[in-house]
Design a protein around this motif. Sequence first.
Motif, PDB file in Angstrom:
ATOM      1  N   THR A  66       0.850  -1.112  -0.014  1.00 49.69           N
ATOM      2  CA  THR A  66       0.054  -0.022   0.011  1.00 49.69           C
ATOM      3  C   THR A  66       0.869   1.276  -0.180  1.00 49.69           C
ATOM      4  O   THR A  66       0.538   2.404   0.164  1.00 49.69           O
ATOM      5  CB  THR A  66      -0.965   0.027   1.397  1.00 49.69           C
ATOM      6  OG1 THR A  66      -0.099  -0.208   2.447  1.00 49.69           O
ATOM      7  CG2 THR A  66      -2.033  -1.178   1.196  1.00 49.69           C
ATOM      8  N   ASP A  67       2.210   1.183  -0.193  1.00 49.40           N
ATOM      9  CA  ASP A  67       2.961   2.170  -0.083  1.00 49.40           C
ATOM     10  C   ASP A  67       2.976   2.972  -1.517  1.00 49.40           C
ATOM     11  O   ASP A  67       3.366   2.255  -2.453  1.00 49.40           O
ATOM     12  CB  ASP A  67       4.342   1.639   0.326  1.00 49.40           C
ATOM     13  CG  ASP A  67       5.358   3.019   0.522  1.00 49.40           C
ATOM     14  OD1 ASP A  67       5.129   4.056   0.391  1.00 49.40           O
ATOM     15  OD2 ASP A  67       6.692   2.523   0.741  1.00 49.40           O
ATOM     16  N   LYS A  68       2.901   4.262  -1.759  1.00 43.99           N
ATOM     17  CA  LYS A  68       2.815   4.811  -2.867  1.00 43.99           C
ATOM     18  C   LYS A  68       4.414   4.899  -3.563  1.00 43.99           C
ATOM     19  O   LYS A  68       4.476   4.676  -4.500  1.00 43.99           O
ATOM     20  CB  LYS A  68       2.443   6.367  -2.598  1.00 43.99           C
ATOM     21  CG  LYS A  68       0.812   6.425  -2.299  1.00 43.99           C
ATOM     22  CD  LYS A  68       0.612   8.035  -2.336  1.00 43.99           C
ATOM     23  CE  LYS A  68      -0.709   8.078  -1.737  1.00 43.99           C
ATOM     24  NZ  LYS A  68      -1.318   9.357  -1.522  1.00 43.99           N
ATOM     25  N   GLN A  72       5.149   3.547  -7.257  1.00 45.59           N
ATOM     26  CA  GLN A  72       6.280   4.141  -8.276  1.00 45.59           C
ATOM     27  C   GLN A  72       7.502   3.268  -8.487  1.00 45.59           C
ATOM     28  O   GLN A  72       7.745   3.201  -9.704  1.00 45.59           O
ATOM     29  CB  GLN A  72       6.738   5.607  -7.520  1.00 45.59           C
ATOM     30  CG  GLN A  72       7.673   6.291  -8.258  1.00 45.59           C
ATOM     31  CD  GLN A  72       6.992   6.835  -9.654  1.00 45.59           C
ATOM     32  OE1 GLN A  72       5.779   7.122  -9.676  1.00 45.59           O
ATOM     33  NE2 GLN A  72       7.683   7.027 -10.775  1.00 45.59           N
ATOM     34  N   THR A  73       7.712   2.557  -7.531  1.00 45.01           N
ATOM     35  CA  THR A  73       9.070   1.669  -7.617  1.00 45.01           C
ATOM     36  C   THR A  73       8.712   0.468  -8.736  1.00 45.01           C
ATOM     37  O   THR A  73       9.463   0.137  -9.696  1.00 45.01           O
ATOM     38  CB  THR A  73       9.563   0.952  -6.547  1.00 45.01           C
ATOM     39  OG1 THR A  73       9.788   2.125  -5.563  1.00 45.01           O
ATOM     40  CG2 THR A  73      10.692  -0.095  -6.688  1.00 45.01           C
ATOM     41  N   ILE A  74       7.555   0.036  -8.647  1.00 43.47           N
ATOM     42  CA  ILE A  74       6.676  -1.033  -9.413  1.00 43.47           C
ATOM     43  C   ILE A  74       6.875  -0.400 -11.128  1.00 43.47           C
ATOM     44  O   ILE A  74       7.081  -1.121 -12.040  1.00 43.47           O
ATOM     45  CB  ILE A  74       5.605  -1.521  -9.152  1.00 43.47           C
ATOM     46  CG1 ILE A  74       5.503  -2.328  -7.789  1.00 43.47           C
ATOM     47  CG2 ILE A  74       4.715  -2.526 -10.207  1.00 43.47           C
ATOM     48  CD1 ILE A  74       6.234  -3.728  -8.051  1.00 43.47           C
ATOM     49  N   THR A  77      10.183  -0.073 -12.407  1.00 38.76           N
ATOM     50  CA  THR A  77      10.944  -1.344 -12.778  1.00 38.76           C
ATOM     51  C   THR A  77      10.255  -1.850 -14.067  1.00 38.76           C
ATOM     52  O   THR A  77      11.195  -2.596 -14.807  1.00 38.76           O
ATOM     53  CB  THR A  77      10.782  -2.130 -11.799  1.00 38.76           C
ATOM     54  OG1 THR A  77      11.359  -1.671 -10.181  1.00 38.76           O
ATOM     55  CG2 THR A  77      11.651  -3.523 -12.002  1.00 38.76           C
ATOM     56  N   ALA A  78       8.952  -1.906 -14.234  1.00 41.17           N
ATOM     57  CA  ALA A  78       8.354  -2.384 -15.281  1.00 41.17           C
ATOM     58  C   ALA A  78       8.871  -1.604 -16.386  1.00 41.17           C
ATOM     59  O   ALA A  78       9.110  -2.243 -17.444  1.00 41.17           O
ATOM     60  CB  ALA A  78       7.007  -2.193 -15.200  1.00 41.17           C
ATOM     61  N   PHE A  79       8.693  -0.401 -16.489  1.00 41.59           N
ATOM     62  CA  PHE A  79       9.234   0.582 -17.680  1.00 41.59           C
ATOM     63  C   PHE A  79      10.637   0.103 -18.006  1.00 41.59           C
ATOM     64  O   PHE A  79      11.168  -0.057 -19.276  1.00 41.59           O
ATOM     65  CB  PHE A  79       8.995   1.733 -17.277  1.00 41.59           C
ATOM     66  CG  PHE A  79       9.596   2.691 -18.594  1.00 41.59           C
ATOM     67  CD1 PHE A  79       8.714   3.179 -19.418  1.00 41.59           C
ATOM     68  CD2 PHE A  79      11.027   3.408 -18.489  1.00 41.59           C
ATOM     69  CE1 PHE A  79       9.263   3.859 -20.513  1.00 41.59           C
ATOM     70  CE2 PHE A  79      11.338   4.300 -19.557  1.00 41.59           C
ATOM     71  CZ  PHE A  79      10.426   4.333 -20.758  1.00 41.59           C
ATOM     72  N   PHE A  80      11.584   0.081 -17.282  1.00 39.07           N
ATOM     73  CA  PHE A  80      12.867  -0.030 -17.148  1.00 39.07           C
ATOM     74  C   PHE A  80      13.204  -1.564 -17.815  1.00 39.07           C
ATOM     75  O   PHE A  80      13.963  -1.749 -18.777  1.00 39.07           O
ATOM     76  CB  PHE A  80      13.563  -0.145 -15.773  1.00 39.07           C
ATOM     77  CG  PHE A  80      15.266  -0.464 -15.889  1.00 39.07           C
ATOM     78  CD1 PHE A  80      15.756   0.643 -16.536  1.00 39.07           C
ATOM     79  CD2 PHE A  80      15.718  -1.546 -15.430  1.00 39.07           C
ATOM     80  CE1 PHE A  80      17.398   0.390 -16.525  1.00 39.07           C
ATOM     81  CE2 PHE A  80      17.020  -1.529 -15.375  1.00 39.07           C
ATOM     82  CZ  PHE A  80      17.801  -0.654 -15.945  1.00 39.07           C
ATOM     83  N   ALA A 251      12.907   8.780  -8.772  1.00 36.52           N
ATOM     84  CA  ALA A 251      12.428   8.914 -10.079  1.00 36.52           C
ATOM     85  C   ALA A 251      13.033   7.546 -11.002  1.00 36.52           C
ATOM     86  O   ALA A 251      12.401   7.048 -11.924  1.00 36.52           O
ATOM     87  CB  ALA A 251      12.826   9.935 -10.995  1.00 36.52           C
ATOM     88  N   THR A 252      14.080   7.271 -10.365  1.00 32.07           N
ATOM     89  CA  THR A 252      14.662   5.810 -10.669  1.00 32.07           C
ATOM     90  C   THR A 252      14.742   4.830  -9.773  1.00 32.07           C
ATOM     91  O   THR A 252      15.444   4.040  -9.878  1.00 32.07           O
ATOM     92  CB  THR A 252      16.142   6.168 -11.527  1.00 32.07           C
ATOM     93  OG1 THR A 252      16.964   6.712 -10.596  1.00 32.07           O
ATOM     94  CG2 THR A 252      16.011   7.211 -12.553  1.00 32.07           C
ATOM     95  N   GLU A 253      13.926   4.799  -8.885  1.00 29.82           N
ATOM     96  CA  GLU A 253      13.856   3.871  -7.870  1.00 29.82           C
ATOM     97  C   GLU A 253      13.312   2.505  -8.462  1.00 29.82           C
ATOM     98  O   GLU A 253      12.348   2.332  -8.970  1.00 29.82           O
ATOM     99  CB  GLU A 253      12.908   4.196  -6.538  1.00 29.82           C
ATOM    100  CG  GLU A 253      13.238   3.494  -5.440  1.00 29.82           C
ATOM    101  CD  GLU A 253      14.490   4.242  -4.580  1.00 29.82           C
ATOM    102  OE1 GLU A 253      15.366   3.735  -4.935  1.00 29.82           O
ATOM    103  OE2 GLU A 253      14.171   4.799  -3.592  1.00 29.82           O
TER     104      GLU A 253
END
Length: 298
Positions: A66-68, A72-74, A77-80, A251-253
């Motif tokens: 539930t952490d925002k 963002q990390t997901i 990672t998916a985009f990367f 932004a790149t986490e």
Amino acid sequence: MTLKSRPGSLGKRLTPYLYLSPTMVLMIILMLVPIVIVIGYSFYDNVIMNKHPVFIGIKNYAEILTDKNFHQTIYNTAFFTISSVVFHMIIGLTFSMLLNSKLLHQTTRSIFRVIYVLPWVFTAAIIAILWRLMLNPNGIVNYFLNIFGTIDSKVEWLGSRDTALYAVTFINIWSGYPFYMVSLLAGLQGISIDLYEAAEVDGANSVQKFLYITIPQLKPIIVSMAMLDCIWTMQQFSLIWMTTGGGPIRATEMLSTYTYKLAFSKYEFSQASSSAVIILIFSMLLAFIYVRKQKARD
């Protein structure tokens, strides 16, 4: 005679396991035991920092999911991962076909092979330093873009939230495509020339030969490499950490840097364990798909 042969047959059956036993013991100690410990840690309030940790069930998982910042990390990672795998495939296949082409002289192909494979030779530290220097506001990338009129001011490629994710993705694509290129080049050289000659006799053009001969013949290699690349890229840590550290402002986490910071910056070892277990589940799903594809191929 049957009774006498049993000890010998039993010994033959046990011999392979005796040879494998040192490796199996090491894998249990270095892999299985740590995984079990981390899974256990994920169900307590805060291990290591708390002398008497309390069992709290799946609360850590609920907080992570539930952490925002985790969301963002997901996305990052998916985009990367998806962008890297797709462009690794496209660039690797393009260069492998170029190097396999008979239009180039053998010496020219050898020179280009050395040049194209160079990014794969560099370590993550060298790649990170190299691109941090080139993408610096005063670096060569901004210099040439300014000369060609593409930009009118210096850009913080790795320091801006608008460009950092694209920049690290580009770096990862540049450093990883030789793996595809070398593998696909080997696959191209293994395709029988008779298939292409038969297609020419039937009147097939270059596009048809590519679609109906080259791609089907390379499909097992492409699928295997894509699965492995997904697993490796999703767990990428060193390149991200040495270029942006997960910043600016997450932004790149990535999943890897997010977990690392939970453990060694915030000292939330139980939540870090939960995040690590989630990464493990993702990796196991991809590994399961990869194994199934390999079995189907065999």
